[in-house]
Enzyme design. Structure first.
Site, PDB file in Angstrom:
ATOM      1  CG  ASP A  96      -1.656  -1.266   1.480  1.00  0.00           C
ATOM      2  OD1 ASP A  96      -2.010  -1.949   0.504  1.00  0.00           O
ATOM      3  OD2 ASP A  96      -1.887  -1.606   2.662  1.00  0.00           O
ATOM      4  CD  GLU A 108      -8.602  -3.098  -0.993  1.00  0.00           C
ATOM      5  OE1 GLU A 108      -9.257  -3.279   0.045  1.00  0.00           O
ATOM      6  OE2 GLU A 108      -7.653  -3.835  -1.339  1.00  0.00           O
TER       7      GLU A 108
END
Length: 323
Positions: free
Chosen positions: A41, A200
């Site tokens: 991420d 997401e």
């Protein structure tokens, strides 16, 4: 001439075979990750003449990390570990684990660090991009269960007029304009929507007057994990999904390429995308590594497919940005 006629087709066949072999080899030999170990991420940013990476610390089943680190580089290739910048058990009173998917923005002479913690979204503040960061609220900025889906994966975009917008959410994409203090907002103004394929990891940037909303599709444990995008004339939408998607996906030995961020090289129309992939070899959705590749546009501003086997060219000097 008769000999040449016989040789030419043979040469063509050999060249074709070599080309095919090169393509197979290319998909089986991915470049090294930019950070050592497992990190996911990644949020990439440029402040002054330095690039920074803010990743999730990976390597635990269920994503149980308890702290965040920062990494710095002048050339996008050589990265220095700036250490732990936020330790949940030490620095927060409301969450101890699940330190995920951070993002950073600067305004008012401060650096604001947004992060997921135990499926809430928090914010911390520092005078430096390398921290340490302190929690100014003593509570989440967005509390778990506030809206449908998971309250994770924050991203803040600051427009040319100084207005700041918070994007977040798994299952749905949520948008709200932040107050001038960067640590509060009017909950009645939240916009909730779901682009086709959205899961997401939203990220927003602006180029040539156009706003780009990007996100990850599928699940991070799925080898098909990938990145798509939509565009708008406004930071809050409506966003129209591009016809050519996804723009980032795995190929060959590269699996699960997604949950990205984008950075513009200061002073240039030159862009890079940071993302994670399954660790090579033997990686999975809990063991991911951070990569960076060039990101390009066509003449109409469409994002071109990213080559996950291409790495940045080392830079000798980066022009310092105004921020």
């Amino acid at each position: 001439m008769k000999v040449l006629r016989k040789v030419a087709p043979t040469v063509a066949v050999v060249l074709s075979a070599l080309s095919s072999t090169a393509q197979i080899k290319d998909s089986l030999n991915a470049p090294s990750s930019v950070l050592p170990g497992v990190f996911a991420d990644p949020h990439i940013a440029a402040f002054g003449d330095t690039f920074y990476l803010y990743p999730t610390t990976d390597g635990t089943e269920g994503w149980k990390s308890t702290y965040f680190t920062c990494w710095s580089s002048r050339n996008l290739k050589d990265w220095k570990n700036e250490g732990t910048i936020l330790d949940l058990p030490k620095d927060l009173t409301w969450a101890k684990e699940r330190a995920w998917a951070p993002a950073i923005a600067t305004k008012n002479g401060k650096y604001y660090y947004y992060f997921s913690a135990d499926v809430n979204i928090g914010v911390a503040v520092s005078d430096k991009p390398t921290g340490p960061f302190k929690d100014p609220l003593g509570k989440p900025l967005v509390v778990k269960g506030a809206l449908k889906g998971q309250m994770i994966d924050p991203m803040v975009f600051i427009d040319d007029d100084g207005a700041a917008y918070l994007y977040w959410g798994q299952g749905n994409c949520n948008i709200v304009k932040l107050n001038e203090d960067m640590i509060s907002f009017d909950a009645s103004k939240i916009i909730v929507f779901k682009p086709a394929g959205y899961n997401e990891g939203s990220f927003v940037f602006k180029r040539n007057g156009k706003y780009y909303l990007m996100w990850s599709e599928f699940d991070t444990r799925d080898p098909r994990y990938s990145v798509a995008y939509a565009t708008s004339d406004f930071p809050t939408g409506p966003f129209v999904k591009a016809a050519q998607n996804p723009v980032l996906k795995g190929r060959g030995v590269v699996k699960g390429a997604g949950h990205h961020s984008v950075v513009k090289v200061p002073g240039r129309d030159e862009w890079y995308i940071a993302y994670h992939r399954f660790k090579i070899p033997d990686g999975n959705g809990y063991n991911r590594e951070t990569c960076i590749s060039p990101m390009r546009f066509d003449k109409n501003g469409n994002i071109l497919p990213v080559d996950v086997f291409e790495t940045p060219v080392s830079m000798k000097k980066v022009k310092a940005s105004k921020k």
